[in-house]
Design a protein around this motif. Structure first.
Motif, PDB file in Angstrom:
ATOM      1  N   PHE A 178       0.857  -1.177   0.000  1.00  0.00           N
ATOM      2  CA  PHE A 178       0.000   0.000   0.000  1.00  0.00           C
ATOM      3  C   PHE A 178       0.892   1.226   0.000  1.00  0.00           C
ATOM      4  O   PHE A 178       1.619   1.457   0.966  1.00  0.00           O
ATOM      5  N   ASN A 179       0.864   2.003  -1.068  1.00  0.00           N
ATOM      6  CA  ASN A 179       1.617   3.259  -1.147  1.00  0.00           C
ATOM      7  C   ASN A 179       0.633   4.403  -0.996  1.00  0.00           C
ATOM      8  O   ASN A 179      -0.142   4.676  -1.908  1.00  0.00           O
ATOM      9  N   ARG A 180       0.674   5.060   0.172  1.00  0.00           N
ATOM     10  CA  ARG A 180      -0.276   6.141   0.427  1.00  0.00           C
ATOM     11  C   ARG A 180       0.334   7.469   0.003  1.00  0.00           C
ATOM     12  O   ARG A 180       1.467   7.785   0.352  1.00  0.00           O
ATOM     13  N   GLU A 181      -0.468   8.237  -0.740  1.00  0.00           N
ATOM     14  CA  GLU A 181      -0.078   9.570  -1.187  1.00  0.00           C
ATOM     15  C   GLU A 181      -1.253  10.498  -0.936  1.00  0.00           C
ATOM     16  O   GLU A 181      -2.242  10.448  -1.667  1.00  0.00           O
ATOM     17  N   ASP A 182      -1.176  11.298   0.113  1.00  0.00           N
ATOM     18  CA  ASP A 182      -2.248  12.229   0.459  1.00  0.00           C
ATOM     19  C   ASP A 182      -3.532  11.441   0.759  1.00  0.00           C
ATOM     20  O   ASP A 182      -3.558  10.661   1.690  1.00  0.00           O
ATOM     21  N   THR A 183      -4.575  11.603  -0.042  1.00  0.00           N
ATOM     22  CA  THR A 183      -5.847  10.900   0.199  1.00  0.00           C
ATOM     23  C   THR A 183      -6.037   9.704  -0.730  1.00  0.00           C
ATOM     24  O   THR A 183      -7.142   9.178  -0.856  1.00  0.00           O
ATOM     25  N   THR A 184      -4.960   9.291  -1.375  1.00  0.00           N
ATOM     26  CA  THR A 184      -5.028   8.191  -2.336  1.00  0.00           C
ATOM     27  C   THR A 184      -4.032   7.102  -1.950  1.00  0.00           C
ATOM     28  O   THR A 184      -2.913   7.394  -1.552  1.00  0.00           O
ATOM     29  N   TYR A 201      -8.475  -4.135   3.077  1.00  0.00           N
ATOM     30  CA  TYR A 201      -9.357  -3.028   2.703  1.00  0.00           C
ATOM     31  C   TYR A 201      -9.653  -2.082   3.871  1.00  0.00           C
ATOM     32  O   TYR A 201      -9.707  -0.869   3.673  1.00  0.00           O
ATOM     33  N   LEU A 202      -9.833  -2.606   5.052  1.00  0.00           N
ATOM     34  CA  LEU A 202     -10.158  -1.739   6.197  1.00  0.00           C
ATOM     35  C   LEU A 202      -9.101  -0.669   6.431  1.00  0.00           C
ATOM     36  O   LEU A 202      -9.412   0.432   6.872  1.00  0.00           O
ATOM     37  N   LYS A 203      -7.855  -0.968   6.086  1.00  0.00           N
ATOM     38  CA  LYS A 203      -6.764   0.000   6.265  1.00  0.00           C
ATOM     39  C   LYS A 203      -6.873   1.171   5.295  1.00  0.00           C
ATOM     40  O   LYS A 203      -6.351   2.250   5.570  1.00  0.00           O
ATOM     41  N   ILE A 204      -7.518   0.953   4.151  1.00  0.00           N
ATOM     42  CA  ILE A 204      -7.526   1.971   3.094  1.00  0.00           C
ATOM     43  C   ILE A 204      -8.933   2.413   2.693  1.00  0.00           C
ATOM     44  O   ILE A 204      -9.088   3.179   1.748  1.00  0.00           O
ATOM     45  N   LYS A 205      -9.946   1.973   3.405  1.00  0.00           N
ATOM     46  CA  LYS A 205     -11.330   2.219   2.989  1.00  0.00           C
ATOM     47  C   LYS A 205     -11.693   3.695   2.926  1.00  0.00           C
ATOM     48  O   LYS A 205     -12.617   4.072   2.217  1.00  0.00           O
ATOM     49  N   ASN A 206     -10.984   4.547   3.634  1.00  0.00           N
ATOM     50  CA  ASN A 206     -11.294   5.982   3.619  1.00  0.00           C
ATOM     51  C   ASN A 206     -10.505   6.752   2.565  1.00  0.00           C
ATOM     52  O   ASN A 206     -10.637   7.970   2.472  1.00  0.00           O
ATOM     53  N   ASP A 207      -9.689   6.057   1.795  1.00  0.00           N
ATOM     54  CA  ASP A 207      -8.877   6.686   0.748  1.00  0.00           C
ATOM     55  C   ASP A 207      -9.477   6.433  -0.627  1.00  0.00           C
ATOM     56  O   ASP A 207     -10.257   5.499  -0.820  1.00  0.00           O
ATOM     57  N   ASN A 208      -9.079   7.253  -1.583  1.00  0.00           N
ATOM     58  CA  ASN A 208      -9.289   6.895  -2.985  1.00  0.00           C
ATOM     59  C   ASN A 208      -8.302   5.767  -3.262  1.00  0.00           C
ATOM     60  O   ASN A 208      -7.190   5.774  -2.738  1.00  0.00           O
ATOM     61  N   ILE A 209      -8.713   4.811  -4.092  1.00  0.00           N
ATOM     62  CA  ILE A 209      -7.866   3.641  -4.322  1.00  0.00           C
ATOM     63  C   ILE A 209      -7.510   3.499  -5.794  1.00  0.00           C
ATOM     64  O   ILE A 209      -8.383   3.536  -6.660  1.00  0.00           O
ATOM     65  N   ILE A 210      -6.217   3.325  -6.043  1.00  0.00           N
ATOM     66  CA  ILE A 210      -5.712   2.974  -7.365  1.00  0.00           C
ATOM     67  C   ILE A 210      -5.162   1.563  -7.244  1.00  0.00           C
ATOM     68  O   ILE A 210      -4.286   1.307  -6.416  1.00  0.00           O
ATOM     69  N   LYS A 258     -19.689   3.818  -3.538  1.00  0.00           N
ATOM     70  CA  LYS A 258     -20.870   4.240  -2.769  1.00  0.00           C
ATOM     71  C   LYS A 258     -20.473   5.075  -1.562  1.00  0.00           C
ATOM     72  O   LYS A 258     -21.248   5.894  -1.089  1.00  0.00           O
ATOM     73  N   SER A 259     -19.271   4.863  -1.067  1.00  0.00           N
ATOM     74  CA  SER A 259     -18.789   5.643   0.073  1.00  0.00           C
ATOM     75  C   SER A 259     -18.177   6.978  -0.375  1.00  0.00           C
ATOM     76  O   SER A 259     -17.484   7.639   0.405  1.00  0.00           O
ATOM     77  N   LYS A 260     -18.433   7.341  -1.624  1.00  0.00           N
ATOM     78  CA  LYS A 260     -17.976   8.626  -2.187  1.00  0.00           C
ATOM     79  C   LYS A 260     -16.461   8.725  -2.291  1.00  0.00           C
ATOM     80  O   LYS A 260     -15.869   9.775  -2.090  1.00  0.00           O
ATOM     81  N   LYS A 261     -15.853   7.594  -2.631  1.00  0.00           N
ATOM     82  CA  LYS A 261     -14.415   7.555  -2.880  1.00  0.00           C
ATOM     83  C   LYS A 261     -14.174   6.913  -4.237  1.00  0.00           C
ATOM     84  O   LYS A 261     -14.975   6.114  -4.720  1.00  0.00           O
ATOM     85  N   SER A 262     -13.057   7.231  -4.850  1.00  0.00           N
ATOM     86  CA  SER A 262     -12.726   6.712  -6.178  1.00  0.00           C
ATOM     87  C   SER A 262     -12.055   5.346  -6.076  1.00  0.00           C
ATOM     88  O   SER A 262     -11.320   5.073  -5.125  1.00  0.00           O
ATOM     89  N   PHE A 263     -12.295   4.525  -7.094  1.00  0.00           N
ATOM     90  CA  PHE A 263     -11.687   3.191  -7.195  1.00  0.00           C
ATOM     91  C   PHE A 263     -11.312   3.015  -8.659  1.00  0.00           C
ATOM     92  O   PHE A 263     -12.185   2.909  -9.518  1.00  0.00           O
ATOM     93  N   VAL A 264     -10.015   3.019  -8.957  1.00  0.00           N
ATOM     94  CA  VAL A 264      -9.534   2.999 -10.337  1.00  0.00           C
ATOM     95  C   VAL A 264      -8.565   1.837 -10.538  1.00  0.00           C
ATOM     96  O   VAL A 264      -7.632   1.668  -9.755  1.00  0.00           O
ATOM     97  N   LEU A 265      -8.791   1.061 -11.585  1.00  0.00           N
ATOM     98  CA  LEU A 265      -7.901  -0.041 -11.945  1.00  0.00           C
ATOM     99  C   LEU A 265      -6.951   0.436 -13.034  1.00  0.00           C
ATOM    100  O   LEU A 265      -7.374   1.110 -13.980  1.00  0.00           O
TER     101      LEU A 265
END
Length: 112
Positions: free
Chosen positions: A3-9, A30-39, A65-72
């Motif tokens: 998991f590479n965290r950068e700001d809110t992503t 997932y619980l560790k990153i559920k509040n972030d936007n995810i790439i 649905k939690s108003k966060k982005s999920f991008v593959l």
């Protein structure tokens, strides 16, 4: 799983594993990153199909649905090959751009 965290992503990647194991590990972490936007960086998979990408459907829908982005991110499957509710882009930079655009849209929706 990395998991590479950068700001809110958070950028998620894992090397030398099967897609099934990758998904299991992503769900476990997932619980560790559920509040972030995810790439989700899928470049470690040399073969990837549209059906493989659909394996992320449930997680993508729940996260969005939690108003966060999920991008593959993969260059093996194009956005035309998957449903609209799954976002697939060919580069990490394009994933960041999508997240930036979606954050602006969410901010505008809140102001109305």
């Amino acid at each position: 799983m990395i998991f590479n965290r950068e700001d809110t992503t958070t950028i998620v990647l894992q090397e030398n594993t099967s897609l099934k194991v990758f998904l299991e590990n992503l769900k476990l972490g997932y619980l560790k990153i559920k509040n972030d936007n995810i790439i989700v960086n899928l470049f470690s998979f040399s073969k990837l199909t549209a059906n493989d990408v659909l394996e992320f459907h449930e997680l993508s829908v729940a996260h969005r649905k939690s108003k966060k982005s999920f991008v593959l991110v993969t260059d093996k499957v194009t956005y035309e090959e998957v449903p609209d509710h799954i976002i697939v882009v060919p580069t990490i930079q394009e994933a960041r751009d999508v997240i930036e655009m979606e954050e602006i849209e969410r901010d505008l929706d809140l102001e109305e």
